[in-house]
Design an enzyme around this catalytic site. Structure first.
Site, PDB file in Angstrom:
ATOM      1  N   HIS A 127       0.829  -1.188   0.092  1.00  7.94           N
ATOM      2  CA  HIS A 127      -0.127   0.127   0.125  1.00  7.94           C
ATOM      3  C   HIS A 127       0.572   1.134  -0.134  1.00  7.94           C
ATOM      4  O   HIS A 127       0.460   2.336  -0.403  1.00  7.94           O
ATOM      5  CB  HIS A 127      -0.988  -0.649   1.425  1.00  7.94           C
ATOM      6  CG  HIS A 127      -0.208   0.372   2.805  1.00  7.94           C
ATOM      7  ND1 HIS A 127      -0.022  -0.580   3.673  1.00  7.94           N
ATOM      8  CD2 HIS A 127       0.177   1.917   3.501  1.00  7.94           C
ATOM      9  CE1 HIS A 127       0.372   0.184   4.524  1.00  7.94           C
ATOM     10  NE2 HIS A 127       0.479   0.780   4.242  1.00  7.94           N
ATOM     11  N   ASP A 157      -0.123  -7.864   1.441  1.00  5.55           N
ATOM     12  CA  ASP A 157       0.303  -5.978   2.132  1.00  5.55           C
ATOM     13  C   ASP A 157       1.505  -6.175   1.475  1.00  5.55           C
ATOM     14  O   ASP A 157       2.713  -4.751   2.252  1.00  5.55           O
ATOM     15  CB  ASP A 157       0.030  -5.551   2.869  1.00  5.55           C
ATOM     16  CG  ASP A 157       0.067  -3.889   2.721  1.00  5.55           C
ATOM     17  OD1 ASP A 157      -0.128  -3.222   1.582  1.00  5.55           O
ATOM     18  OD2 ASP A 157       0.008  -3.351   3.648  1.00  5.55           O
ATOM     19  N   GLY A 258       3.328   6.672   8.307  1.00  4.15           N
ATOM     20  CA  GLY A 258       5.032   6.643   7.895  1.00  4.15           C
ATOM     21  C   GLY A 258       5.870   5.806   7.796  1.00  4.15           C
ATOM     22  O   GLY A 258       6.660   5.825   7.487  1.00  4.15           O
ATOM     23  N   ASN A 259       5.299   4.788   8.869  1.00  2.00           N
ATOM     24  CA  ASN A 259       5.987   3.669   9.721  1.00  2.00           C
ATOM     25  C   ASN A 259       6.060   2.960   8.572  1.00  2.00           C
ATOM     26  O   ASN A 259       6.527   1.538   8.902  1.00  2.00           O
ATOM     27  CB  ASN A 259       5.447   3.187  10.675  1.00  2.00           C
ATOM     28  CG  ASN A 259       6.525   4.271  12.100  1.00  2.00           C
ATOM     29  OD1 ASN A 259       6.099   4.760  13.021  1.00  2.00           O
ATOM     30  ND2 ASN A 259       7.963   3.693  11.940  1.00  2.00           N
ATOM     31  N   SER A 260       4.446   3.022   8.231  1.00  2.00           N
ATOM     32  CA  SER A 260       4.428   1.517   6.925  1.00  2.00           C
ATOM     33  C   SER A 260       5.454   1.091   5.933  1.00  2.00           C
ATOM     34  O   SER A 260       5.827   2.135   5.424  1.00  2.00           O
ATOM     35  CB  SER A 260       3.319   1.898   6.083  1.00  2.00           C
ATOM     36  OG  SER A 260       2.408   2.288   6.350  1.00  2.00           O
ATOM     37  N   GLY A 316      -7.459 -24.986  -0.881  1.00  2.00           N
ATOM     38  CA  GLY A 316      -8.174 -26.313  -1.792  1.00  2.00           C
ATOM     39  C   GLY A 316      -9.582 -25.603  -0.862  1.00  2.00           C
ATOM     40  O   GLY A 316     -10.126 -26.684  -1.047  1.00  2.00           O
ATOM     41  N   VAL A 317      -9.343 -24.767   0.051  1.00  2.00           N
ATOM     42  CA  VAL A 317     -10.555 -25.048   1.014  1.00  2.00           C
ATOM     43  C   VAL A 317     -10.958 -24.005   2.124  1.00  2.00           C
ATOM     44  O   VAL A 317     -10.233 -23.080   1.650  1.00  2.00           O
ATOM     45  CB  VAL A 317     -10.556 -26.225   2.695  1.00  2.00           C
ATOM     46  CG1 VAL A 317     -10.126 -27.871   1.827  1.00  2.00           C
ATOM     47  CG2 VAL A 317      -9.593 -25.465   3.111  1.00  2.00           C
TER      48      VAL A 317
END
Length: 514
Positions: A127, A157, A258-260, A316-317
Site C-alpha cells: 500500500h 501487503d 509513515g512507519n508503513s 483448496g478449502v
C-alpha cells in the site's frame, strides 16, 4: 627420487586446482540467487556486534538497524484512483480512517522501507507504492534515488522495490517463528515525515488477523453494523478464508502513518517484521501496531526475485474458525480449530480426501486455533509442496497428506467469479454476472459485479470500486455485460444513471455520458 618429486608436483597441482575451484565457487556465490543467500554472505563478512544480555539497552540494535531503513516518497497523477472519493463510501477505514490510507491517498505520500541486500533491494508495504507514478527512496546518507517496483503482493501487503546503488547497509533477517509474546522489539521508520525514528515496546500478541487486507476481496467488506459491534466488543467479524494472508505480530511500540514498510526488529537488531498497520480511531498511534512476519516476507521477496511474481500453494478449502460461540449452522461442538465449510473440486484438499464438516486441528503437527495460524504457514509454501493436516472427523483425529496446488486450481470453482470478466470500454471497467448467491444475499433480482477498474477511465474518475454490484443502468435492470451495453445509450439529459448495492447498502450515482 624422481618418483617422490613427481608425487610432490602432482600434489601441488591438485592443491592449486582445488584452491582455484574453491575461489571460483566463492566468487559464484558472491551474487547469490536469493535474498537469504545474499544475506548469509553479507553477514558472514559483517557480523552484527549486538548483545541482548543484561538491561533493556537498545542503543546497539538501533545503531545497527537505522542505516538500513529508508524513507520512501511516492507521487500520484491527478487521474490516479487513489485521488478519488467513492460515491459509495459509507464509512471510514476499518480502524478509523487514518492508519493505512488504503481508500484515498494524497497526491504525494510517504512511507518506509528496509534494505535487504547491498545491491539495492528494499522490502516495503504494497500500500506504500500501489498506484504510484513515481517512487523515490531517500537513503540514510541523504541521497535521493528513484526506485523500480519489482513486484507487489496485495494478498500480504508486501512489495519489493530496487534502487540502482551498491554497497548499501543491510538489515539482517531474523526468525519470526522464534518471536515470543512479551519480548522487546523496536519499530524503525519515518513516521509523520520525520527523520529516522526508533520506538520501543513489546510483542503483545502473535498471529493476529484484523481483516484489513482481505476486506478488499469479494464478500469481505465490513458492514456498519459489524463495525459498531467490533467497537463495542472488540470481536473481529467472522469471514470465510480467502486468498489474503494476515498473521500479524502485534506490538505496542509506537507506530504512526509513515512507519508503513519500516522495520520491526528484536533486541539483537534482527528483522522480525515489516510494519504495516495500526489500530486507531484517530489515525495515529493509540497503543497497537501490526507487522508482517519476516518469514512470510522472505518467501514473497525471494519469489519476486526468482519468478517476478508470488508462487503460492493452496489447500483448496474455505473454513470458519471455531469458538465457544459457533453459529447454529456449524454442526460441531469443538471450540478450537478450523471448520471446513467448502472444498474446491479439483483442489489439493479434495484430492487428499478432506471433506466439508471436517475440523482442521493441526498442520505439520502444530496446533491450529485460528485462521492466521494456518494461512501464514501455508503462505510460505509453494505449489507442489506437501503438508500434513490433522483433521477431526466423526470424533477421530485423522492425518491427511495434502499436495498444494497453484491458484489456477481454484479457477471457476471460486464463488466470486462465475464467468470470464468482460470489459465495457466506455466505462473503463470489466464485469461478471452476479451469482445466484449474491442476488439472494442482497435481495436483488438483477446485477453485474465490477471485477476491475481501469485507471483514468470513467469509473476510476468518479471513484467506483471493484466488487460493487450494479443492478440498473439508466433505469434498466442488468444481468449481463450485454445488458449494460444496451442500456448505456438510453441517457437522460446526456447523463448516465446507475443503481446498485454493496455491503454498505444501496447507492445511486450519475455522471456525464461521453
Amino acid at each position: 627420487m624422481k618418483k617422490i618429486l613427481g608425487i610432490t608436483l602432482l600434489a601441488a597441482f591438485v592443491g592449486g586446482a582445488a584452491a582455484i575451484g574453491g575461489y571460483k565457487l566463492f566468487e559464484r556465490n558472491q551474487t547469490g540467487s536469493t535474498i537469504s543467500e545474499k544475506q548469509n554472505l553479507y553477514f558472514a563478512n559483517n557480523p552484527l556486534k549486538v548483545s541482548s544480555a543484561g538491561t533493556a539497552d537498545f542503543t546497539q540494535a538501533a545503531a545497527a538497524v537505522a542505516p538500513g531503513v529508508v524513507h520512501i516518497k511516492t507521487t500520484y497523477s491527478s487521474s490516479s484512483k487513489s485521488q478519488r472519493s467513492s460515491p459509495m463510501d459509507m464509512m471510514e477505514d476499518f480502524f478509523g480512517g487514518g492508519g493505512r490510507q488504503m481508500q484515498r491517498q494524497p497526491r504525494a505520500a510517504s512511507g518506509s522501507g528496509v534494505i535487504i541486500s547491498q545491491d539495492g533491494y528494499i522490502v516495503t508495504n504494497n500500500h506504500v507504492v500501489e498506484n504510484a507514478d513515481k517512487v523515490e527512496v531517500i537513503l540514510t546518507d541523504r541521497r535521493k534515488v528513484e526506485a523500480k517496483v519489482i513486484g507487489r503482493d496485495p494478498n500480504t501487503d508486501l512489495a519489493l522495490i530496487k534502487v540502482n546503488a551498491t554497497g548499501l547497509p543491510v538489515v539482517k533477517f531474523g526468525n519470526s517463528d522464534n518471536v515470543q509474546v512479551g519480548e522487546w522489539v523496536l519499530a524503525v521508520g519515518f513516521p509523520l515525515d520525520l527523520n529516522t525514528t526508533v520506538t520501543a515496546g513489546i510483542v503483545s500478541a502473535k498471529n493476529r488477523s484484523i481483516g484489513i487486507i482481505g476486506r478488499e476481496q469479494e464478500g469481505s467488506e465490513i458492514t456498519e453494523e459489524e463495525y459498531r459491534e467490533y467497537q463495542r466488543t472488540g470481536k473481529r467479524p467472522d469471514r470465510p478464508a480467502n486468498t489474503s494472508i494476515e498473521s500479524f505480530i502485534q506490538t505496542d511500540a509506537a507506530i504512526n502513518p509513515g512507519n508503513s514498510g519500516g522495520a520491526l526488529v528484536n533486541a539483537n537488531g534482527e528483522l522480525v517484521g515489516i510494519n504495516s498497520a495500526i489500530a486507531s480511531q484517530s489515525g495515529y498511534n493509540q497503543g497497537y501496531g501490526f507487522a508482517i512476519p519476516v518469514n512470510l516476507a522472505r518467501k514473497v521477496v525471494d519469489d519476486f526475485m526468482k519468478y517476478g511474481s508470488v508462487k503460492r500453494g493452496y489447500i483448496g478449502v474455505s473454513f470458519v474458525p471455531l469458538s465457544a460461540d459457533n453459529p447454529a449452522e456449524i454442526n460441531s461442538k469443538e471450540v478450537s480449530g478450523l471448520y471446513v465449510n467448502d472444498v474446491v473440486e479439483g483442489g489439493g484438499g479434495a484430492a487428499a480426501g478432506i471433506k466439508a464438516g471436517d475440523v482442521i486441528k493441526k498442520v505439520d503437527g502444530i496446533v491450529i486455533n485460528d485462521s492466521p495460524d494456518l494461512q501464514e504457514k501455508i503462505g510460505r509454501l509453494n505449489p507442489g509442496d506437501k503438508v500434513k493436516l490433522s483433521v477431526l472427523r466423526d470424533g477421530t483425529l485423522r492425518d491427511f497428506s495434502v499436495t498444494l496446488k497453484d491458484e489456477s486450481s481454484l479457477g471457476g470453482n471460486t464463488k466470486t467469479a462465475a464467468t470470464k470478466s468482460v470489459e465495457v470500454s466506455k466505462l473503463g471497467a470489466t464485469f461478471v454476472p452476479a451469482t445466484a448467491a449474491q442476488k439472494s444475499k442482497y435481495g436483488i433480482n438483477s446485477g453485474v459485479v465490477v471485477s476491475s477498474v481501469i485507471t483514468g477511465k470513467a469509473f476510476d474518475n468518479i471513484g467506483v470500486e471493484k466488487g460493487l454490484i450494479i443492478t440498473k443502468v439508466n433505469g434498466q435492470p442488468v444481468n449481463s455485460v450485454g445488458d449494460v451495453q444496451k442500456a448505456l445509450p438510453q441517457t437522460r439529459n446526456n447523463m448516465i444513471y446507475m443503481s446498485g448495492v454493496s455491503e454498505q447498502g444501496t447507492f445511486n450515482f450519475s455522471f456525464p455520458a461521453q
